[in-house]
Design a protein around this motif. Structure first.
Motif, short mmCIF file in Angstrom:
data_model
loop_
_atom_site.label_atom_id
_atom_site.label_comp_id
_atom_site.label_asym_id
_atom_site.label_seq_id
_atom_site.Cartn_x
_atom_site.Cartn_y
_atom_site.Cartn_z
N LEU A 247 11.63 44.18 -77.09
CA LEU A 247 12.43 43.35 -76.21
C LEU A 247 11.78 43.22 -74.82
O LEU A 247 11.85 42.18 -74.18
CB LEU A 247 13.84 43.92 -76.07
N LYS A 248 11.12 44.29 -74.39
CA LYS A 248 10.44 44.26 -73.09
C LYS A 248 9.30 43.23 -73.09
O LYS A 248 8.96 42.67 -72.04
CB LYS A 248 9.89 45.65 -72.77
N SER A 249 8.73 42.96 -74.27
CA SER A 249 7.61 42.02 -74.34
C SER A 249 8.04 40.62 -73.90
O SER A 249 7.23 39.85 -73.36
CB SER A 249 7.05 41.97 -75.76
N PHE A 254 5.65 37.23 -73.39
CA PHE A 254 5.36 36.85 -74.78
C PHE A 254 6.37 35.81 -75.26
O PHE A 254 7.55 35.86 -74.91
CB PHE A 254 5.47 38.08 -75.70
N SER A 255 5.90 34.88 -76.10
CA SER A 255 6.82 34.02 -76.82
C SER A 255 7.22 34.74 -78.11
O SER A 255 6.49 35.62 -78.59
CB SER A 255 6.16 32.68 -77.16
N PRO A 256 8.39 34.40 -78.70
CA PRO A 256 8.84 35.11 -79.90
C PRO A 256 7.80 35.16 -81.03
O PRO A 256 7.70 36.16 -81.73
CB PRO A 256 10.09 34.33 -80.31
N THR A 257 7.03 34.08 -81.21
CA THR A 257 6.05 34.05 -82.31
C THR A 257 5.01 35.15 -82.16
O THR A 257 4.55 35.73 -83.15
CB THR A 257 5.35 32.68 -82.35
N TRP A 258 4.64 35.47 -80.92
CA TRP A 258 3.55 36.41 -80.68
C TRP A 258 4.01 37.83 -80.40
O TRP A 258 3.19 38.73 -80.23
CB TRP A 258 2.69 35.91 -79.52
N VAL A 259 5.32 38.06 -80.34
CA VAL A 259 5.84 39.41 -80.08
C VAL A 259 5.29 40.45 -81.06
O VAL A 259 4.95 41.57 -80.66
CB VAL A 259 7.38 39.40 -80.07
N PRO A 260 5.18 40.14 -82.38
CA PRO A 260 4.66 41.18 -83.30
C PRO A 260 3.28 41.70 -82.94
O PRO A 260 2.91 42.80 -83.37
CB PRO A 260 4.65 40.46 -84.66
N LEU A 261 2.49 40.94 -82.16
CA LEU A 261 1.16 41.43 -81.79
C LEU A 261 1.24 42.71 -80.96
O LEU A 261 0.29 43.51 -80.96
CB LEU A 261 0.40 40.36 -81.01
N VAL A 310 1.56 40.15 -69.29
CA VAL A 310 1.17 40.47 -70.66
C VAL A 310 0.21 41.65 -70.70
O VAL A 310 0.37 42.57 -71.52
CB VAL A 310 0.54 39.22 -71.33
N TRP A 311 -0.79 41.66 -69.81
CA TRP A 311 -1.82 42.69 -69.90
C TRP A 311 -1.30 44.06 -69.49
O TRP A 311 -1.72 45.08 -70.06
CB TRP A 311 -3.04 42.29 -69.08
N VAL A 312 -0.41 44.12 -68.53
CA VAL A 312 0.20 45.41 -68.17
C VAL A 312 1.05 45.91 -69.34
O VAL A 312 1.02 47.10 -69.69
CB VAL A 312 1.05 45.27 -66.90
N TYR A 313 1.78 45.00 -69.97
CA TYR A 313 2.59 45.38 -71.13
C TYR A 313 1.71 45.88 -72.27
O TYR A 313 2.03 46.88 -72.93
CB TYR A 313 3.42 44.18 -71.59
N VAL A 314 0.59 45.22 -72.54
CA VAL A 314 -0.32 45.64 -73.60
C VAL A 314 -0.84 47.06 -73.32
O VAL A 314 -0.92 47.90 -74.23
CB VAL A 314 -1.49 44.65 -73.75
N LEU A 315 -1.16 47.36 -72.06
CA LEU A 315 -1.59 48.71 -71.72
C LEU A 315 -0.50 49.72 -72.06
O LEU A 315 -0.78 50.80 -72.59
CB LEU A 315 -1.93 48.78 -70.22
N GLY A 316 0.75 49.36 -71.77
CA GLY A 316 1.86 50.26 -72.09
C GLY A 316 1.98 50.52 -73.59
O GLY A 316 2.24 51.65 -74.01
#
Length: 407
Positions: A247-249, A254-261, A310-316
């Motif tokens: 949900l934080k993504s 993130f768009s819903p389609t790409w959330v699973p990434l 996005v990139w800070v979230y990916v690091l998390g």
């Protein structure tokens, strides 16, 4: 396949090969996790967007599903010890998980989602304990960490592949989440087939064979087992459901389609570390590695709390995956190492029962905090609890060293 105790030294004693049963159970976990993550990656979005569920409701559903699983894990562990047979329970559990996949795409209301999650988690609860008991039964003690780490790594390959399949299916099917849920039924069915045909159970051993198992024995685990359970409970309280990470993504862009990434990234970090960490624990012990895992969890919580891009979230998510890789296999190996042979099923069942009750409380608290105080607060609270766990582990390590010095 063998492992040298000292790389490059042909005169060093070889370590036993990881048994074929462990590999097959890992492949079964991989296939089921492909199916599970295809559903789990999109279910929070479907609940929030398609069915209008609140974040608190999502937290309660996630926590309740874990609690159901853990109760059945305890019961299946006792049954495995009493009967001396683990594989039939594992088949039943994986079969229920596969059947639940047929309910998710038909669910047009929260009650059907709860039913499907309950069936899935009952299946998960039934299969998890006998599967771990099977691994403990066929694995020599000197490679126990490697075996549990391997099973976790293969499981997380499924966690890596599942979200990728979900993204591809969302792109091909125009964002049709329910169609993706239908596709998720196929790898689940294949997992059951591999388990039935390829996994062999060792001879019925221990107390069941001697006729000496008593239910009261399953409640008299030693202090070492309860110590691992207490430690794991604190870690589970700090690490709530990945549904909140997903949900934080959306807040991070993130768009819903790409959330699973985000799950792909998380499970890549998890899968690449679980097996090497398991092997390393066989050589140097568990305490230092658990401290590292909690350090990663503190960092993950803080980064995700502040993630606005996005990139800070990916690091998390990478840090979260590293925490999982450094902790999950270790806890299973610690339970296996502290438990008498006749009670391994009961020990794993009790471990999962207690930690599951903690997860129910933690997920409900995280959902309430998110809804009442904002999305940052659950992650900040999780970081604080992780720090407490680190301090307790460090204090216990210091006491052990002092005691060893006096001896």
């Amino acid at each position: 396949m063998t492992f040298l105790s000292r790389a490059g030294d042909p005169s060093a004693p070889t370590r036993p090969a990881i048994p074929a049963t462990v590999w097959m159970l890992g492949i079964v976990s991989l296939l089921m996790d492909v199916s599970s993550e295809m559903v789990n990656a999109l279910l929070p979005l479907y609940l929030a967007g398609g069915l209008g569920a609140s974040v608190l409701a999502i937290g309660v559903i996630e926590g309740l599903s874990v609690a159901i699983a853990t109760l059945t894990k305890f019961l299946s562990g006792v049954l495995a010890d009493a009967s001396g047979r683990a594989k039939p329970l594992a088949v039943l559990g994986y079969g229920l998980g596969a059947l639940s996949r047929l309910i998710f795409p038909l669910a047009a209301s929260l009650d059907l989602i709860v039913l499907a999650k309950a069936m899935d988690r009952v299946g998960k609860g039934i299969r998890g304990t006998p599967r771990d008991a099977l691994i403990a039964a066929v694995t020599p003690p000197e490679i126990r960490g490697a075996s549990f780490g391997l099973r976790k790594s293969l499981d997380t390959v499924g966690g890596f592949v599942g979200p990728l399949v979900a993204v591809a299916a969302m792109l091909l099917l125009g964002g049709n989440i329910l169609a993706v849920f239908w596709i998720a039924a196929f790898p689940a069915a294949l997992a059951v087939l591999v388990l039935v045909l390829a996994v062999r159970e060792p001879e019925a051993p221990r107390a069941a064979k001697r006729g000496g198992f008593r239910l009261s024995d399953s409640l008299r685990l030693n202090r070492a087992v309860w110590g691992v359970i207490a430690l794991a409970s604190l870690i589970m309280l700090a690490r709530f459901s990945e549904a909140f990470v997903l949900l934080k993504s959306l807040e991070a862009g993130f768009s819903p389609t790409w959330v699973p990434l985000s799950l792909v990234v998380m499970h890549a970090a998890y899968g690449l570390t679980a097996y090497p960490v398991g092997r390393l624990s066989d050589r140097i012990g568990n305490t230092g590695l658990l401290l590292c895992s909690l350090g990663f969890l503190v960092a993950a919580h803080l980064v995700l709390a502040l993630a606005g891009s996005v990139w800070v979230y990916v690091l998390g998510t990478v840090l979260w995956g590293l925490h999982m890789g450094f902790s999950q296999g270790l806890l299973g190996a610690m339970i296996a190492g502290a438990t008498p042979e006749a009670l391994k099923g009961s020990a794993f069942g009790t471990f999962n029962l207690v930690t599951g009750a903690v997860v129910l409380a933690g997920n409900t608290l995280a959902g309430w905090l998110w809804q009442s105080a904002g999305s940052q607060v659950p992650f900040l609270v999780g970081a604080a609890i992780s720090l407490v766990a680190m301090l307790l582990i460090a204090a216990g390590r210091h006491r052990q060293r002092r005691a060893a010095g006096r001896a």
